[in-house]
Design an enzyme around this catalytic site. Sequence first.
Site, PDB file in Angstrom:
ATOM      1  N   HIS A  67       0.820  -1.216   0.000  1.00  0.00           N
ATOM      2  CA  HIS A  67       0.000   0.000   0.000  1.00  0.00           C
ATOM      3  C   HIS A  67       0.856   1.269   0.000  1.00  0.00           C
ATOM      4  CE1 HIS A  67       0.403  -0.192   4.519  1.00  0.00           C
ATOM      5  NE2 HIS A  67       0.395   1.118   4.380  1.00  0.00           N
ATOM      6  N   ASP A 111      -0.061  -7.708   1.668  1.00  0.00           N
ATOM      7  CA  ASP A 111       0.430  -6.326   1.674  1.00  0.00           C
ATOM      8  C   ASP A 111       1.958  -6.312   1.740  1.00  0.00           C
ATOM      9  OD1 ASP A 111       0.516  -3.584   1.753  1.00  0.00           O
ATOM     10  OD2 ASP A 111      -0.135  -3.410   3.842  1.00  0.00           O
ATOM     11  N   SER A 210       4.322   2.392   8.208  1.00  0.00           N
ATOM     12  CA  SER A 210       3.916   1.312   7.306  1.00  0.00           C
ATOM     13  C   SER A 210       5.080   0.909   6.409  1.00  0.00           C
ATOM     14  CB  SER A 210       2.741   1.755   6.434  1.00  0.00           C
ATOM     15  OG  SER A 210       1.544   1.742   7.155  1.00  0.00           O
TER      16      SER A 210
END
Length: 256
Positions: A67, A111, A210
Amino acid sequence: MRVYAWLLLPTVLLLPLGAWSGEIIGGWAAKPHSRPYMAFLSRETSTDTKMCGGFLVRKDFVLTAAHCAEGDITVLLGAHNMSKRERSQQVIPARAKIPHPEYDEETYNNDIMLLQLRRKAKLTRWVKTIPLPCADETVQPGAKCSVAGWGWTSADNEQSSDTLQEVDVEVMPEAACWSTPNGPHENYDPSTMLCAGDPDEGKNPSKGDSGGPLVCGRKAQGIVSYDFNDETQPVVYTRVSTFIPWIHEMMKKLQP
């Protein structure tokens, strides 16, 4: 043209609320360059600059979250204090972005993304790779791990950290993130995800930027995937060991 790391800082450190993905809450300043595998990703889009974390797994590859694929990515290695021109820093644009072909942007399943660097990083005492687990290697509940990043230090404000922050977390039982109808972790898949946190000590579940690594026993066992800005909820990480065959296949295919 060489891009100096400090030139990236003004746009990155002044990002608006919501531009960051994950942060270190309840942590502390890491010992400078004690995590030489850490990568800072600056993502230039048509409208703004965003960031993610990542980690060096080979001289020419960084692993991060799928992402984090939006924008033109520049990788900063060897950094500790983002407000200084450290001689340890190496700035390398990404040549290619390889998100997992089955990444689901709604559920965050799979992911994971490889970044091929435009040139090989120079390994130094400040820039090193981190080992990956074996395929299908498991991490038992209760295992003590850690995460790090340069993101916000509080969920209540937009203040980021100039210096790398770190915090210890614990791998939670699958039940802590297990699917519940309409619940916060309803899309949790234990075959591709890990659940970790420390909500009892008031540490926010957003434990790292992230794309940054969940480090257990000196191996990168997870990738920070998503959280809920809720101290009562653990963080969901991509389970790296599930994707070892895919990682090796892609790095072999993209040999320079």
